[in-house]
Design a protein around this motif. Structure first.
Motif, mmCIF file in Angstrom:
data_model
loop_
_atom_site.group_PDB
_atom_site.id
_atom_site.type_symbol
_atom_site.label_atom_id
_atom_site.label_comp_id
_atom_site.label_asym_id
_atom_site.label_seq_id
_atom_site.Cartn_x
_atom_site.Cartn_y
_atom_site.Cartn_z
ATOM 1 N N PHE A 111 0.449 29.463 16.182
ATOM 2 C CA PHE A 111 1.608 29.309 15.298
ATOM 3 C C PHE A 111 2.467 28.074 15.596
ATOM 4 O O PHE A 111 3.599 27.996 15.117
ATOM 5 C CB PHE A 111 2.501 30.559 15.340
ATOM 6 N N VAL A 112 1.956 27.120 16.378
ATOM 7 C CA VAL A 112 2.737 25.898 16.597
ATOM 8 C C VAL A 112 2.269 24.825 15.630
ATOM 9 O O VAL A 112 1.121 24.820 15.180
ATOM 10 C CB VAL A 112 2.609 25.369 18.050
ATOM 11 N N GLU A 113 3.189 23.908 15.309
ATOM 12 C CA GLU A 113 2.840 22.774 14.460
ATOM 13 C C GLU A 113 2.063 21.760 15.295
ATOM 14 O O GLU A 113 2.517 21.332 16.355
ATOM 15 C CB GLU A 113 4.097 22.135 13.897
ATOM 16 N N LYS A 114 0.891 21.393 14.836
ATOM 17 C CA LYS A 114 0.021 20.496 15.601
ATOM 18 C C LYS A 114 0.663 19.106 15.737
ATOM 19 O O LYS A 114 1.355 18.630 14.835
ATOM 20 C CB LYS A 114 -1.352 20.367 14.929
ATOM 21 N N VAL A 115 0.430 18.467 16.873
ATOM 22 C CA VAL A 115 0.972 17.128 17.128
ATOM 23 C C VAL A 115 -0.137 16.206 17.615
ATOM 24 O O VAL A 115 -1.122 16.655 18.203
ATOM 25 C CB VAL A 115 2.107 17.163 18.181
ATOM 26 N N ASN A 116 0.042 14.927 17.368
ATOM 27 C CA ASN A 116 -0.890 13.922 17.890
ATOM 28 C C ASN A 116 -0.245 12.537 17.784
ATOM 29 O O ASN A 116 -0.752 11.649 17.107
ATOM 30 C CB ASN A 116 -2.213 13.944 17.122
ATOM 31 N N PRO A 117 0.908 12.344 18.429
ATOM 32 C CA PRO A 117 1.608 11.063 18.332
ATOM 33 C C PRO A 117 0.881 9.954 19.079
ATOM 34 O O PRO A 117 0.034 10.214 19.938
ATOM 35 C CB PRO A 117 2.962 11.355 18.971
ATOM 36 N N ASP A 118 1.232 8.713 18.737
ATOM 37 C CA ASP A 118 0.591 7.547 19.341
ATOM 38 C C ASP A 118 1.253 7.245 20.685
ATOM 39 O O ASP A 118 2.365 6.701 20.731
ATOM 40 C CB ASP A 118 0.720 6.347 18.397
ATOM 41 N N LEU A 119 0.583 7.591 21.758
ATOM 42 C CA LEU A 119 1.147 7.385 23.085
ATOM 43 C C LEU A 119 1.286 5.906 23.414
ATOM 44 O O LEU A 119 2.267 5.486 24.029
ATOM 45 C CB LEU A 119 0.274 8.071 24.139
ATOM 46 N N ASP A 120 0.320 5.090 23.007
ATOM 47 C CA ASP A 120 0.356 3.664 23.329
ATOM 48 C C ASP A 120 1.577 2.987 22.727
ATOM 49 O O ASP A 120 2.248 2.185 23.386
ATOM 50 C CB ASP A 120 -0.919 2.971 22.835
#
Length: 240
Positions: A189-198
């Motif tokens: 039930f969490v909103e998926k994340v995938n931010p740009d770490l670089d």
């Protein structure tokens, strides 16, 4: 007499539209007022560039030491704020140590990349014009730093990003971050994340370097003991 010198210079710098002839005339007024050895336009520009390079050298050296970022609260890179909920959730489920390990390696990556910052900054200084130099000399305590931010940030980021990416990979920050995000995304039930770490690490690393350079610039402007060469002493003495 020194206040009179500032009046001379301020009058010639209205709207920043002074010519080389006007600058040289202004220099004559300053030197007459101060009774100093002649100060040329070339010396002013050279002095400012020397001050910037000194600040950059000191700042990048401080940043590139072990704990240069990690134990400096002014520039320490935190968990990316746009996914702060990831950190909070992982700490709630007992993964605080993994989060702390990632933050440390994130800062280690910035420290490693800072070793490569000096030549990038130095190359940027070469484009400084006479007009830029005079504006900086009469500006705020961080005028030179703001000039660098204004004129080099885009180019600096483009050059610095592959450096920071390589450094993050080298210290395993990228791996730790991937593991953290993967673990978080598996929580129900969490909103998926995938931010740009670089991108994030690059921006924060550069921001930290600019902060340190600004500190060094302020020291040179305010503290005669920080002016370690005759040229720096000569150029900035006229502004005291």
């Amino acid at each position: 007499m020194k206040n009179l010198a500032i009046v001379f210079l301020s009058a010639a710098l209205i709207l920043g539209a002074c010519t080389s002839t006007q600058i040289n005339q202004t220099l004559g007024g300053i030197n007459d007022a101060l009774g100093n050895e002649s100060l040329t336009t070339e010396q002013v520009v050279a002095g400012l560039k020397e001050a910037l390079i000194k600040g950059i050298t000191t700042g990048s050296s401080q940043a590139s030491r072990v704990d240069g970022y990690f134990k400096n609260p002014k520039i320490k890179i935190p968990f990316p704020p746009d996914v702060q909920r990831v950190e909070e959730k992982l700490r709630q489920i007992g993964m605080g140590n993994e989060v702390d390990k990632f933050v440390m390696t994130l800062n280690r990556g910035a420290e490693d990349a800072a070793k490569e910052a000096k030549p990038i900054f130095v190359n940027a200084i070469k484009s400084m014009t006479i007009q830029d130099a005079w504006g900086i000399l009469k500006g705020n305590n961080d005028a030179a730093t703001q000039y660098l931010i204004r004129t080099t940030s885009g180019q600096l980021k483009a050059k610095f990003k592959p450096v920071i990416k390589n450094s993050l990979d080298k210290v395993n920050a990228t791996k730790y971050y991937g593991d953290i995000v993967t673990t978080y995304n598996k929580v129900p039930f969490v909103e998926k994340v995938n931010p740009d770490l670089d991108d994030y690490a690059t921006d924060k690393a550069i921001e930290g370097l600019f902060y340190l350079v600004a500190q060094e610039e302020a020291k040179i402007r305010k503290d005669p003991l920080a002016r370690t060469t005759d040229l720096l002493k000569k150029v900035f003495a006229a502004q005291d």
